[in-house]
Enzyme design. Structure first.
Site, PDB file in Angstrom:
ATOM      1  N   ASP A   9     -27.878  58.042  -1.466  1.00 53.01           N
ATOM      2  CA  ASP A   9     -26.748  58.825  -1.954  1.00 53.01           C
ATOM      3  C   ASP A   9     -27.025  60.317  -1.795  1.00 53.01           C
ATOM      4  OD1 ASP A   9     -24.455  59.673  -3.197  1.00 53.01           O
ATOM      5  OD2 ASP A   9     -25.046  59.066  -5.206  1.00 53.01           O
ATOM      6  N   ASP A  11     -19.785  63.460   1.466  1.00 49.49           N
ATOM      7  CA  ASP A  11     -20.416  62.573   0.499  1.00 49.49           C
ATOM      8  C   ASP A  11     -20.630  61.193   1.101  1.00 49.49           C
ATOM      9  OD1 ASP A  11     -21.412  61.811  -2.034  1.00 49.49           O
ATOM     10  OD2 ASP A  11     -19.469  60.997  -2.599  1.00 49.49           O
TER      11      ASP A  11
END
Length: 471
Positions: A150, A347
């Site tokens: 992430d 992201d």
């Protein structure tokens, strides 16, 4: 001598050849030369649905320091199953939780947002959606664990025995710190313990060991901050790597053991491994859940990569400046200030791309103008426009190319796999871009639109690059 009608006809033909997309009207039809030029794509309808067969890709830029990336849903990982691929409604629900916490993080000040003791925990919310996993080694002797990676999170953590506060189900054996000779809890006075305040709540145990806590949009982890040996590849082994040893964990982590943090703080993996990898990493997300990509560290950068600056507007995240959008070769009339109001982040864990309302409205309208040959539906889960392709199964459909422009003249042509999301089989296939609901919230360049690109994070130079055909 030509008649007036033939002259008009000749002028029309010349105008059409010189500027095929200068003016698009309702009912625009696709010409063969537009497809040839790349303004439109032929896409097989069945490719929009998940496959049950894994197609392993061997294409990596740096095999020595690369990890195989798999979707947490699909046949390429034991943590997933095509039958359990989430619905569009579920994807959006998780996305919305992540988006909400991204916005909270964006507006968060730098003060510590929570403290806790060993029994009663109050932790700040950070964002996590996650969709892609890699396998790394932890401990001495090394044991392999599947972690979701992430770019929006900093701390790397895994579930730890004895899981005294409860753990979520995972496929690997849980990490047991008592069986590793290199594991060591960090004290409350250590620098890593002091530095985690922005993302994590922190506290002290009765033995002066540093405690951390992170609450995600769809889960949480609480445990001991420690150092351990991290093995990326047999030749890339990092001693005294700061990790979270989570003994109280919950949420939707799809059978993985925890999280690999690729954010921007000193505790994130890029910073901790900077002496070896020079704060440089890249990934390629596969075109579908039934294929594989890679996560690479350090090494050479693709010559095809075009770079845009990382902005300082959102220091905790990887901010980029979007300058425009085109559909079918036509640049949309969107004032660049629409994107600058709150900024944009890239992201790895948000699925769809979230746009300011003004930008999404322009994109949706232009897309519909070029898709009049297909049946519109009422839409689902807040997605628009949506189409019924059920009568086109096994056929090719023609869709307009969508391109995103970033500061510095960087143009990213979205791969075919990043245009649509199947909301309800082929009966409801929707544009994979979501309306923010306003022009004031941060925009997000999601992972669906990043597919097949080598996305290069050169953090040391403050740039993010895109190279097509990465996997």
């Amino acid at each position: 001598m030509a008649t007036p009608i033939s002259l008009v006809f000749l002028l029309y033909v010349l105008l059409f050849l010189l500027c095929p997309l200068c003016s698009l009207k309702k009912g625009h039809t696709v010409a063969a030369n537009e497809i040839t030029k790349g303004y439109f794509r032929n896409v097989n309808v069945n490719s929009l649905l998940p496959s049950s067969v894994c197609d392993h890709s061997n294409k990596v830029l740096n095999k020595a320091s690369s990890l195989k990336v798999v979707s947490k849903y699909g046949p390429c990982t034991v943590t997933g199953d095509p039958k359990t691929f989430p619905s569009a409604a579920e994807i959006l629900r998780r996305d919305q939780l992540r988006v909400k916490s991204i916005r909270a993080k964006h507006s968060m000040n730098s003060s510590t947002t929570g403290v806790f003791n060993e029994m009663k925990t109050r932790v700040p919310t950070t964002h996590f959606g996650g969709g892609y996993a890699v396998t790394v080694g932890l401990g001495t002797p090394k044991k392999d664990f599947s972690l979701l990676f992430d770019t929006g999170s900093d701390l790397t953590w895994t579930q730890c025995e004895p899981c005294s506060g409860g753990c979520f189900p995972q496929n690997d054996e849980k990490f047991d710190p008592t069986k590793s000779t290199s594991y060591k809890n960090l004290s409350c006075s250590s620098e890593p313990c002091k530095s985690i305040g922005k993302e994590s709540a922190q506290g002290c145990s009765s033995s002066n060991s540093c405690l951390y806590g992170v609450k995600y949009g769809t889960g949480y982890t609480v445990g001991f901050l420690a150092t351990e040996t991290l093995t990326i590849t047999p030749s890339d082994v990092f001693e005294n790597f700061v990790i979270g040893c989570g003994e109280r964990n919950g949420g939707r982590f799809s059978g993985t053991a925890g999280l690999l943090g690729l954010g921007r703080s000193p505790v994130a993996l890029p910073s901790q491994t900077s002496s070896t990898y020079k704060n440089l990493f890249s990934y390629c997300l596969p075109a579908s859940s039934s294929s594989t990509g890679h996560l690479s560290f350090g090494g050479g950068v693709s010559q095809a990569a075009k770079f845009t600056p990382i902005t300082s507007k959102i220091p905790e995240l990887y901010g980029l400046d979007v300058s425009g959008i085109s559909v079918g070769g036509r640049k949309l009339p969107i004032d660049p200030s629409v994107f600058r109001t709150a900024g944009t982040i890239i992201d790895s864990g948000t699925t769809l791309t979230y746009l300011p309302s003004t930008a999404h409205s322009a994109l949706s309208s232009a897309f519909q103008e070029m898709m009049t040959n297909y049946t519109l539906t009422k839409g689902t889960s807040g997605l628009q426009p949506c189409y019924d392709f059920s009568k086109h199964a096994n056929d090719n459909i023609t869709i307009p190319q969508i391109s995103i422009f970033f500061e510095g003249g960087v143009e990213v042509d979205i791969d075919d796999s990043g245009i649509f999301i199947a909301a309800n089989g082929l009966e409801e296939v929707c544009l994979a871009f979501k309306d923010n609901g306003n022009d004031t919230d941060v925009a997000i360049f999601g992972n669906v639109q990043q597919k097949t690109y080598e996305v290069v994070y050169d953090v040391a130079k403050g740039m993010v690059g895109f190279a097509p055909g990465g996997c």
